[in-house]
Design a protein around this motif. Structure first.
Motif, PDB file in Angstrom:
ATOM      1  N   HIS A  54      -2.936 -17.839  -5.038  1.00 65.22           N
ATOM      2  CA  HIS A  54      -1.544 -17.849  -5.494  1.00 65.22           C
ATOM      3  C   HIS A  54      -0.808 -16.546  -5.165  1.00 65.22           C
ATOM      4  N   ILE A  55      -1.548 -15.500  -4.785  1.00 61.86           N
ATOM      5  CA  ILE A  55      -0.911 -14.250  -4.365  1.00 61.86           C
ATOM      6  C   ILE A  55      -0.428 -14.432  -2.927  1.00 61.86           C
ATOM      7  N   THR A  56       0.886 -14.392  -2.728  1.00 59.71           N
ATOM      8  CA  THR A  56       1.448 -14.641  -1.399  1.00 59.71           C
ATOM      9  C   THR A  56       1.773 -13.361  -0.644  1.00 59.71           C
ATOM     10  N   GLU A  57       2.129 -12.313  -1.360  1.00 58.77           N
ATOM     11  CA  GLU A  57       2.428 -11.019  -0.759  1.00 58.77           C
ATOM     12  C   GLU A  57       1.821  -9.936  -1.634  1.00 58.77           C
ATOM     13  N   ALA A  58       1.283  -8.888  -1.012  1.00 59.39           N
ATOM     14  CA  ALA A  58       0.716  -7.796  -1.798  1.00 59.39           C
ATOM     15  C   ALA A  58       0.675  -6.516  -0.975  1.00 59.39           C
ATOM     16  N   ASP A  59       0.901  -5.418  -1.636  1.00 55.56           N
ATOM     17  CA  ASP A  59       0.803  -4.106  -1.008  1.00 55.56           C
ATOM     18  C   ASP A  59       0.501  -3.086  -2.100  1.00 55.56           C
ATOM     19  N   PHE A  60       0.133  -1.881  -1.695  1.00 59.33           N
ATOM     20  CA  PHE A  60      -0.156  -0.812  -2.641  1.00 59.33           C
ATOM     21  C   PHE A  60       0.719   0.394  -2.372  1.00 59.33           C
ATOM     22  N   VAL A  61       1.097   1.063  -3.446  1.00 64.84           N
ATOM     23  CA  VAL A  61       1.811   2.329  -3.373  1.00 64.84           C
ATOM     24  C   VAL A  61       1.167   3.268  -4.380  1.00 64.84           C
ATOM     25  N   ILE A  62       1.040   4.521  -4.026  1.00 62.54           N
ATOM     26  CA  ILE A  62       0.514   5.526  -4.942  1.00 62.54           C
ATOM     27  C   ILE A  62       1.689   6.353  -5.464  1.00 62.54           C
ATOM     28  N   VAL A  63       1.809   6.456  -6.772  1.00 63.39           N
ATOM     29  CA  VAL A  63       2.867   7.270  -7.368  1.00 63.39           C
ATOM     30  C   VAL A  63       2.245   8.272  -8.336  1.00 63.39           C
ATOM     31  N   LYS A  64       2.892   9.444  -8.422  1.00 61.03           N
ATOM     32  CA  LYS A  64       2.345  10.547  -9.215  1.00 61.03           C
ATOM     33  C   LYS A  64       3.434  11.143 -10.100  1.00 61.03           C
ATOM     34  N   PRO A  65       3.036  11.832 -11.165  1.00 58.49           N
ATOM     35  CA  PRO A  65       4.027  12.443 -12.052  1.00 58.49           C
ATOM     36  C   PRO A  65       4.989  13.339 -11.280  1.00 58.49           C
ATOM     37  N   GLY A  66       6.273  13.169 -11.562  1.00 57.77           N
ATOM     38  CA  GLY A  66       7.297  13.959 -10.896  1.00 57.77           C
ATOM     39  C   GLY A  66       7.901  13.305  -9.675  1.00 57.77           C
ATOM     40  N   ASP A  67       7.250  12.268  -9.138  1.00 56.07           N
ATOM     41  CA  ASP A  67       7.831  11.551  -8.002  1.00 56.07           C
ATOM     42  C   ASP A  67       9.152  10.913  -8.429  1.00 56.07           C
ATOM     43  N   MET A  68      10.151  11.008  -7.578  1.00 51.12           N
ATOM     44  CA  MET A  68      11.441  10.390  -7.899  1.00 51.12           C
ATOM     45  C   MET A  68      11.390   8.924  -7.506  1.00 51.12           C
ATOM     46  N   VAL A  69      10.640   8.181  -8.308  1.00 46.64           N
ATOM     47  CA  VAL A  69      10.359   6.774  -8.041  1.00 46.64           C
ATOM     48  C   VAL A  69      10.624   5.964  -9.311  1.00 46.64           C
TER      49      VAL A  69
END
Length: 441
Positions: A42-57
């Motif tokens: 059932h997962i049709t799209e997937a990707d990973f992102v790494i985020v860290k404290p202080g990132d403007m995300v």
């Protein structure tokens, strides 16, 4: 029961050729991790992102947070959910600390989803801005609930749990950097010294209002709507017996990460044998009908009294309708002679002037407030948005709106937002690590 939590402290997360941990660096093989996620068709799209404290995300819509772990000796880290049913709370479990797996919808959100800012003004509103996060950004073919305001988010949440197990397994053959030991003797076999101290029980009311299965918190895979108040060892909660549900205004939600690291449980453990005799946890529920609420309250009070509790701490996941369960439980405990403290957030309206809980009682005279769900928050545009910002306004997130006659839309043309605290992911932290304080004017 004796639980050893073996900790590895993650200082940084990077992608690489193999999933491994060394010298504080967690490396993730992206292709292998994606294969784990896509075990569900059932997962049709997937990707990973790494985020860290202080990132403007800015992350939205956030659906779940999970700590990567591995159970020594075999078995899943979530018994009855990602693997066969087994006893949690015994033996050794390894944990990657200071990080989490966050599950974010690539497009569609719902009532129960929230927002995290990793940097800037918004970072102070949620604990998860302090962690290094592996963010799974994914979409599914679950068309039957795409346009529903309340979603089960089953495929995405289960993918997050599988991912947490996969990542956690990279330390399975390593010696932990520190070990936390959690051990309580049976209630009837405590030492003389322990028995001279005030007996304290923790009463938890996880989200369980939805009568249709699939929305509520789970205990060993069992829907909490189907349970009656049950005595549990606190180690079970810390060791994967409890799974977060998908229905709850997001600032009030207890994520699976919260259950795995429940600060109030750990604080009571710290005082055990010093100032209190920590009896354990009564896992209650939140019901819909008034008779069900009163019945659960009577169960809790009887159980606490039979255990010999002198005092109790009651924590509710949510607000509004659950306030009736919360206050009924406190009153029943007080009537049984058990001195009780309550932990909850409030819904006092955008101006803070409304009655804080749906129902009140003079016997509920010791309540710790974790904040107002309706508090207005205005945040500037963020450099990077992961997920889809418009979900906050379009998809019925509990703190957002498509348009307001006075305030306009939650998502403004320049990317700035106006929203209620309701939409901050697990922002009120009734579990015990809220950074909010009370100020008297």
């Amino acid at each position: 029961m004796k639980l050893e939590l073996g900790n590895f402290y993650v200082k940084d997360i990077v992608f690489g050729t193999r999933t491994a941990y060394a010298d504080g660096i967690l490396t993730i093989n992206k292709e292998e991790a994606l294969a784990v996620v896509k075990e569900d068709e059932h997962i049709t799209e997937a990707d990973f992102v790494i985020v860290k404290p202080g990132d403007m995300v800015r992350l939205v819509p956030v659906k779940e947070a999970i700590e990567p772990r591995h159970r020594i000796g075999g078995g899943s880290i979530f018994p009855g959910v990602t693997g066969d049913l087994m006893q949690a709370g015994n033996g050794r479990t390894l944990a990657l600390k200071d990080c989490s797996v966050l599950v974010v919808g690539k497009h569609w959100g719902g009532f129960q989803d929230g927002l995290i800012d990793m940097g800037g003004e918004g970072a102070k509103y949620t604990y998860y801005s302090q962690l290094k996060n592996i963010v799974l950004v994914a979409d599914t073919d679950e068309e039957f609930e795409r346009y529903e305001q309340q979603k089960k988010n089953h495929a995405l949440r289960w993918a997050g749990m599988r991912l947490a197990e996969y990542i956690g397994s990279c330390v399975k053959d390593m010696e932990p950097e520190t070990i936390e030991i959690y051990e309580l003797a049976p209630v009837t076999k405590r030492t003389v010294e322990e028995n001279t101290l005030p007996n304290v029980v923790l009463v938890l009311q996880p989200q369980s209002q939805m009568e249709e299965l699939g929305y509520n918190d789970l205990v060993y895979g069992w829907d909490c709507n189907r349970m009656v108040p049950t005595f549990m060892h606190p180690n079970e909660v810390l060791d994967g017996a409890m799974i977060s549900g998908s229905f709850m205004p997001c600032s009030s939600k207890w994520s699976t990460y919260d259950f795995q690291n429940f600060p109030m449980i750990k604080r009571l453990y710290q005082e055990h044998g010093k100032t209190i005799n920590f009896l354990g946890v009564i896992m209650s529920n939140l019901n819909v009908a008034l008779e069900q609420k009163n019945r659960a309250a009577l169960f809790v009070a009887q159980m606490a009294k039979s255990l010999g509790a002198d005092a109790a701490v009651v924590a509710e996941e949510g607000y509004g309708n659950p306030d009736a369960d919360f206050i009924a439980c406190i009153v029943a405990l007080e009537d049984a002679g058990v001195k009780t403290i309550g932990l909850t957030n409030e819904c006092t309206g955008r101006d803070g002037a409304s009655q804080p809980l749906v129902t009140l009682d003079a016997k509920a005279d010791a309540i710790v407030s974790c904040g107002n769900v309706s508090e207005m928050i205005i945040l500037p545009p963020m450099e990077t948005v992961i997920g889809e910002l418009q979900a906050l306004a379009r998809d019925g997130l509990s703190g957002g709106w498509s348009n307001d006659a006075i305030l306009g839309p939650s998502v403004r043309e320049d990317g700035s937002i106006i929203m209620e605290n309701n939409a901050m992911f697990c922002g009120d932290q009734v579990v015990g690590w809220s950074t909010k304080t009370m100020v008297e004017f």
